[in-house]
Design a protein around this motif. Structure first.
Motif, PDB file in Angstrom:
ATOM      1  N   MET A  45     -15.077   5.229  43.245  1.00  0.00           N
ATOM      2  CA  MET A  45     -15.171   4.095  44.160  1.00  0.00           C
ATOM      3  C   MET A  45     -16.617   3.609  44.116  1.00  0.00           C
ATOM      4  O   MET A  45     -17.516   4.294  44.612  1.00  0.00           O
ATOM      5  CB  MET A  45     -14.778   4.516  45.572  1.00  0.00           C
ATOM      6  CG  MET A  45     -13.350   5.016  45.663  1.00  0.00           C
ATOM      7  SD  MET A  45     -12.796   5.409  47.339  1.00  0.00           S
ATOM      8  CE  MET A  45     -13.766   6.863  47.696  1.00  0.00           C
ATOM      9  N   LEU A  46     -16.818   2.460  43.504  1.00  0.00           N
ATOM     10  CA  LEU A  46     -18.163   1.946  43.274  1.00  0.00           C
ATOM     11  C   LEU A  46     -18.423   0.699  44.090  1.00  0.00           C
ATOM     12  O   LEU A  46     -17.542  -0.145  44.253  1.00  0.00           O
ATOM     13  CB  LEU A  46     -18.356   1.593  41.797  1.00  0.00           C
ATOM     14  CG  LEU A  46     -18.066   2.678  40.766  1.00  0.00           C
ATOM     15  CD1 LEU A  46     -18.312   2.118  39.370  1.00  0.00           C
ATOM     16  CD2 LEU A  46     -18.896   3.913  41.021  1.00  0.00           C
ATOM     17  N   ARG A  47     -19.673   0.569  44.571  1.00  0.00           N
ATOM     18  CA  ARG A  47     -20.145  -0.684  45.158  1.00  0.00           C
ATOM     19  C   ARG A  47     -20.765  -1.505  44.036  1.00  0.00           C
ATOM     20  O   ARG A  47     -21.536  -0.977  43.240  1.00  0.00           O
ATOM     21  CB  ARG A  47     -21.235  -0.430  46.186  1.00  0.00           C
ATOM     22  CG  ARG A  47     -20.774   0.155  47.468  1.00  0.00           C
ATOM     23  CD  ARG A  47     -21.973   0.328  48.374  1.00  0.00           C
ATOM     24  NE  ARG A  47     -21.574   0.973  49.609  1.00  0.00           N
ATOM     25  CZ  ARG A  47     -22.034   0.621  50.790  1.00  0.00           C
ATOM     26  NH1 ARG A  47     -22.939  -0.329  50.905  1.00  0.00           N
ATOM     27  NH2 ARG A  47     -21.612   1.246  51.874  1.00  0.00           N
ATOM     28  N   ARG A  48     -20.438  -2.764  44.000  1.00  0.00           N
ATOM     29  CA  ARG A  48     -21.089  -3.635  43.018  1.00  0.00           C
ATOM     30  C   ARG A  48     -22.514  -3.893  43.489  1.00  0.00           C
ATOM     31  O   ARG A  48     -22.751  -4.291  44.623  1.00  0.00           O
ATOM     32  CB  ARG A  48     -20.314  -4.946  42.874  1.00  0.00           C
ATOM     33  CG  ARG A  48     -20.800  -5.793  41.727  1.00  0.00           C
ATOM     34  CD  ARG A  48     -19.860  -6.949  41.505  1.00  0.00           C
ATOM     35  NE  ARG A  48     -20.321  -7.827  40.436  1.00  0.00           N
ATOM     36  CZ  ARG A  48     -19.737  -8.972  40.151  1.00  0.00           C
ATOM     37  NH1 ARG A  48     -18.674  -9.369  40.826  1.00  0.00           N
ATOM     38  NH2 ARG A  48     -20.202  -9.708  39.171  1.00  0.00           N
ATOM     39  N   ARG A  49     -23.462  -3.646  42.614  1.00  0.00           N
ATOM     40  CA  ARG A  49     -24.877  -3.776  42.938  1.00  0.00           C
ATOM     41  C   ARG A  49     -25.297  -5.246  42.926  1.00  0.00           C
ATOM     42  O   ARG A  49     -24.695  -6.066  42.234  1.00  0.00           O
ATOM     43  CB  ARG A  49     -25.706  -3.004  41.918  1.00  0.00           C
ATOM     44  CG  ARG A  49     -25.414  -1.521  41.935  1.00  0.00           C
ATOM     45  CD  ARG A  49     -26.077  -0.824  40.781  1.00  0.00           C
ATOM     46  NE  ARG A  49     -25.775   0.616  40.816  1.00  0.00           N
ATOM     47  CZ  ARG A  49     -25.895   1.414  39.779  1.00  0.00           C
ATOM     48  NH1 ARG A  49     -26.306   0.946  38.612  1.00  0.00           N
ATOM     49  NH2 ARG A  49     -25.600   2.692  39.898  1.00  0.00           N
ATOM     50  N   PRO A  50     -26.345  -5.567  43.698  1.00  0.00           N
ATOM     51  CA  PRO A  50     -26.848  -6.947  43.653  1.00  0.00           C
ATOM     52  C   PRO A  50     -27.210  -7.316  42.213  1.00  0.00           C
ATOM     53  O   PRO A  50     -27.801  -6.520  41.492  1.00  0.00           O
ATOM     54  CB  PRO A  50     -28.099  -6.903  44.538  1.00  0.00           C
ATOM     55  CG  PRO A  50     -27.891  -5.715  45.431  1.00  0.00           C
ATOM     56  CD  PRO A  50     -27.101  -4.722  44.616  1.00  0.00           C
ATOM     57  N   ASP A  51     -26.837  -8.480  41.816  1.00  0.00           N
ATOM     58  CA  ASP A  51     -27.113  -9.010  40.472  1.00  0.00           C
ATOM     59  C   ASP A  51     -26.411  -8.240  39.356  1.00  0.00           C
ATOM     60  O   ASP A  51     -26.742  -8.426  38.186  1.00  0.00           O
ATOM     61  CB  ASP A  51     -28.624  -9.062  40.201  1.00  0.00           C
ATOM     62  CG  ASP A  51     -29.351  -9.956  41.194  1.00  0.00           C
ATOM     63  OD1 ASP A  51     -28.794 -11.015  41.552  1.00  0.00           O
ATOM     64  OD2 ASP A  51     -30.470  -9.602  41.611  1.00  0.00           O
ATOM     65  N   GLU A  52     -25.460  -7.360  39.666  1.00  0.00           N
ATOM     66  CA  GLU A  52     -24.698  -6.644  38.635  1.00  0.00           C
ATOM     67  C   GLU A  52     -23.524  -7.517  38.205  1.00  0.00           C
ATOM     68  O   GLU A  52     -22.771  -8.015  39.040  1.00  0.00           O
ATOM     69  CB  GLU A  52     -24.186  -5.313  39.185  1.00  0.00           C
ATOM     70  CG  GLU A  52     -23.454  -4.461  38.179  1.00  0.00           C
ATOM     71  CD  GLU A  52     -23.077  -3.094  38.727  1.00  0.00           C
ATOM     72  OE1 GLU A  52     -23.157  -2.140  37.956  1.00  0.00           O
ATOM     73  OE2 GLU A  52     -22.702  -2.988  39.920  1.00  0.00           O
ATOM     74  N   SER A  53     -23.374  -7.687  36.906  1.00  0.00           N
ATOM     75  CA  SER A  53     -22.267  -8.504  36.406  1.00  0.00           C
ATOM     76  C   SER A  53     -20.951  -7.734  36.558  1.00  0.00           C
ATOM     77  O   SER A  53     -20.947  -6.500  36.698  1.00  0.00           O
ATOM     78  CB  SER A  53     -22.480  -8.864  34.935  1.00  0.00           C
ATOM     79  OG  SER A  53     -22.317  -7.715  34.120  1.00  0.00           O
ATOM     80  N   LEU A  54     -19.857  -8.456  36.503  1.00  0.00           N
ATOM     81  CA  LEU A  54     -18.543  -7.821  36.549  1.00  0.00           C
ATOM     82  C   LEU A  54     -18.386  -6.878  35.362  1.00  0.00           C
ATOM     83  O   LEU A  54     -17.878  -5.765  35.496  1.00  0.00           O
ATOM     84  CB  LEU A  54     -17.435  -8.877  36.557  1.00  0.00           C
ATOM     85  CG  LEU A  54     -16.009  -8.351  36.540  1.00  0.00           C
ATOM     86  CD1 LEU A  54     -15.741  -7.449  37.748  1.00  0.00           C
ATOM     87  CD2 LEU A  54     -15.025  -9.501  36.503  1.00  0.00           C
ATOM     88  N   ALA A  55     -18.834  -7.309  34.197  1.00  0.00           N
ATOM     89  CA  ALA A  55     -18.747  -6.458  33.005  1.00  0.00           C
ATOM     90  C   ALA A  55     -19.513  -5.151  33.214  1.00  0.00           C
ATOM     91  O   ALA A  55     -19.028  -4.071  32.863  1.00  0.00           O
ATOM     92  CB  ALA A  55     -19.285  -7.201  31.790  1.00  0.00           C
ATOM     93  N   ASP A  56     -20.693  -5.237  33.808  1.00  0.00           N
ATOM     94  CA  ASP A  56     -21.493  -4.033  34.014  1.00  0.00           C
ATOM     95  C   ASP A  56     -20.857  -3.074  35.019  1.00  0.00           C
ATOM     96  O   ASP A  56     -20.888  -1.864  34.829  1.00  0.00           O
ATOM     97  CB  ASP A  56     -22.913  -4.398  34.437  1.00  0.00           C
ATOM     98  CG  ASP A  56     -23.717  -4.997  33.296  1.00  0.00           C
ATOM     99  OD1 ASP A  56     -23.375  -4.737  32.116  1.00  0.00           O
ATOM    100  OD2 ASP A  56     -24.681  -5.735  33.580  1.00  0.00           O
ATOM    101  N   VAL A  57     -20.264  -3.595  36.079  1.00  0.00           N
ATOM    102  CA  VAL A  57     -19.602  -2.696  37.026  1.00  0.00           C
ATOM    103  C   VAL A  57     -18.367  -2.067  36.389  1.00  0.00           C
ATOM    104  O   VAL A  57     -18.052  -0.898  36.644  1.00  0.00           O
ATOM    105  CB  VAL A  57     -19.285  -3.383  38.372  1.00  0.00           C
ATOM    106  CG1 VAL A  57     -18.099  -4.307  38.297  1.00  0.00           C
ATOM    107  CG2 VAL A  57     -19.061  -2.344  39.468  1.00  0.00           C
ATOM    108  N   LEU A  58     -17.676  -2.792  35.522  1.00  0.00           N
ATOM    109  CA  LEU A  58     -16.539  -2.207  34.809  1.00  0.00           C
ATOM    110  C   LEU A  58     -16.984  -1.098  33.852  1.00  0.00           C
ATOM    111  O   LEU A  58     -16.299  -0.080  33.719  1.00  0.00           O
ATOM    112  CB  LEU A  58     -15.768  -3.284  34.056  1.00  0.00           C
ATOM    113  CG  LEU A  58     -14.902  -4.190  34.917  1.00  0.00           C
ATOM    114  CD1 LEU A  58     -14.360  -5.352  34.092  1.00  0.00           C
ATOM    115  CD2 LEU A  58     -13.776  -3.416  35.567  1.00  0.00           C
TER     116      LEU A  58
END
Length: 80
Positions: A45-58
């Protein structure tokens, strides 16, 4: 920064093939999240970081799924 069309997500692919699922969306009050689960557990379960792209969170989600499957270590950035 990776682009969605260039992604190789072998761990997410294997999870989905084995009746797992992923969810990406907004969870109040946490913010944007990415969650991967098998039929029994939430693996990551991850929080998307500020300025993190969708690709990077994936990509981070794919790596966290690998850690859960290979080492039994679950990632929880939502309830931490």
């Amino acid at each position: 920064m990776a682009h969605i069309t260039e992604l190789d997500l072998p761990n997410i692919d294997a999870l989905l093939a084995d009746d797992g699922d992923i969810n990406i969306g907004y969870l109040h009050p946490v913010g944007q999240v990415a969650v991967a689960s098998d039929p029994h557990n939430a693996l990551a379960m991850l929080r998307r970081r500020p300025d993190e792209s969708l690709a990077d969170v994936l990509l981070r989600l794919d790596a966290a799924v690998a850690t859960a499957i290979e080492h039994g270590e679950f990632t929880d950035e939502i309830n931490a």
